[in-house]
Design a protein around this motif. Sequence first.
Motif, PDB file in Angstrom:
ATOM      1  N   ILE A   1       0.933  -1.251   0.065  1.00 23.89           N
ATOM      2  CA  ILE A   1      -0.069   0.110   0.074  1.00 23.89           C
ATOM      3  C   ILE A   1       1.062   1.291  -0.064  1.00 23.89           C
ATOM      4  CG2 ILE A   1      -1.724   1.366   1.277  1.00 23.89           C
ATOM      5  CD1 ILE A   1      -2.812  -1.365   2.132  1.00 23.89           C
ATOM      6  N   LYS A   2       1.934   1.157   0.930  1.00 27.17           N
ATOM      7  CA  LYS A   2       2.815   2.523   0.753  1.00 27.17           C
ATOM      8  C   LYS A   2       3.476   2.678  -0.588  1.00 27.17           C
ATOM      9  CE  LYS A   2       3.800   2.391   5.991  1.00 27.17           C
ATOM     10  NZ  LYS A   2       4.732   2.048   6.932  1.00 27.17           N
ATOM     11  N   ALA A   3       3.743   1.583  -1.210  1.00 28.56           N
ATOM     12  CA  ALA A   3       4.235   1.773  -2.553  1.00 28.56           C
ATOM     13  C   ALA A   3       3.202   1.921  -3.659  1.00 28.56           C
ATOM     14  CB  ALA A   3       5.360   0.454  -2.960  1.00 28.56           C
ATOM     15  N   GLY A   4       2.035   1.976  -3.397  1.00 27.41           N
ATOM     16  CA  GLY A   4       0.968   2.044  -4.227  1.00 27.41           C
ATOM     17  C   GLY A   4       1.037   0.665  -5.339  1.00 27.41           C
ATOM     18  N   ASN A   5       1.456  -0.308  -4.873  1.00 24.90           N
ATOM     19  CA  ASN A   5       1.578  -1.459  -5.680  1.00 24.90           C
ATOM     20  C   ASN A   5       0.577  -2.612  -5.337  1.00 24.90           C
ATOM     21  OD1 ASN A   5       2.371  -3.702  -6.934  1.00 24.90           O
ATOM     22  ND2 ASN A   5       4.687  -3.755  -6.401  1.00 24.90           N
ATOM     23  N   VAL A   6      -0.539  -2.326  -6.008  1.00 26.47           N
ATOM     24  CA  VAL A   6      -1.712  -3.354  -5.966  1.00 26.47           C
ATOM     25  C   VAL A   6      -1.504  -4.619  -6.380  1.00 26.47           C
ATOM     26  CG1 VAL A   6      -4.051  -3.447  -6.851  1.00 26.47           C
ATOM     27  CG2 VAL A   6      -3.323  -1.460  -6.441  1.00 26.47           C
ATOM     28  N   THR A   7      -0.397  -5.046  -7.433  1.00 32.40           N
ATOM     29  CA  THR A   7      -0.141  -6.352  -7.573  1.00 32.40           C
ATOM     30  C   THR A   7       0.429  -6.991  -6.617  1.00 32.40           C
ATOM     31  OG1 THR A   7       0.389  -5.513 -10.033  1.00 32.40           O
ATOM     32  CG2 THR A   7       1.278  -7.808  -9.348  1.00 32.40           C
TER      33      THR A   7
ATOM     34  N   ASN B   1      -5.462   8.214  -7.619  1.00 38.26           N
ATOM     35  CA  ASN B   1      -4.979   8.594  -6.200  1.00 38.26           C
ATOM     36  C   ASN B   1      -3.587   7.914  -5.751  1.00 38.26           C
ATOM     37  OD1 ASN B   1      -7.584   9.841  -4.910  1.00 38.26           O
ATOM     38  ND2 ASN B   1      -8.120   7.964  -6.080  1.00 38.26           N
ATOM     39  N   ARG B   2      -2.559   8.574  -6.353  1.00 38.17           N
ATOM     40  CA  ARG B   2      -1.196   8.239  -6.040  1.00 38.17           C
ATOM     41  C   ARG B   2      -0.931   8.187  -4.678  1.00 38.17           C
ATOM     42  NH1 ARG B   2       1.188   6.205 -10.487  1.00 38.17           N
ATOM     43  NH2 ARG B   2       0.680   7.119 -12.418  1.00 38.17           N
ATOM     44  N   ILE B   3       0.051   7.233  -4.223  1.00 39.67           N
ATOM     45  CA  ILE B   3       0.101   7.369  -2.553  1.00 39.67           C
ATOM     46  C   ILE B   3       1.113   8.255  -2.302  1.00 39.67           C
ATOM     47  CG2 ILE B   3       0.349   5.978  -0.542  1.00 39.67           C
ATOM     48  CD1 ILE B   3      -2.256   5.231  -2.024  1.00 39.67           C
TER      49      ILE B   3
END
Length: 127
Positions: free
Chosen positions: A29-35, A72-74
Amino acid sequence: MKVIYFLFLFVLPQSGFGQSAVDQTIKAIKAGNVTEMARNFDKVVDVTINNEQSTYSESQATVVLKNFFSRNRIKSFTVKHKGSPVDNSSVYIIGDLTADSKKDYRLYLFFKQKNNGLFLEEIRIEE
């Protein structure tokens, strides 16, 4: 020697020698990495974004969250509360998510213990 043997058999495997599903998800989540986040999804995931709730398969939930995170970039994610019942059958996380768009969100994650692992069953994102 017996102490070292005991540590390798019982303590180290339970101490998070590898990252837990919860820690992996927080890092993703912190990296915005949904994969990466999706690696811990259950087969069916309840996703609520600003009061729009639906139940999705793993792949559908991944697409929905990728769309959200692309808009919404984290900027930051801070865990505010984390807990589990006495039997450790589940874990919940509540945190604050800040996006580059200057919007703040409350993020709720619910993990359930199944087949010797924790799986993400519910995600709520509220503005």
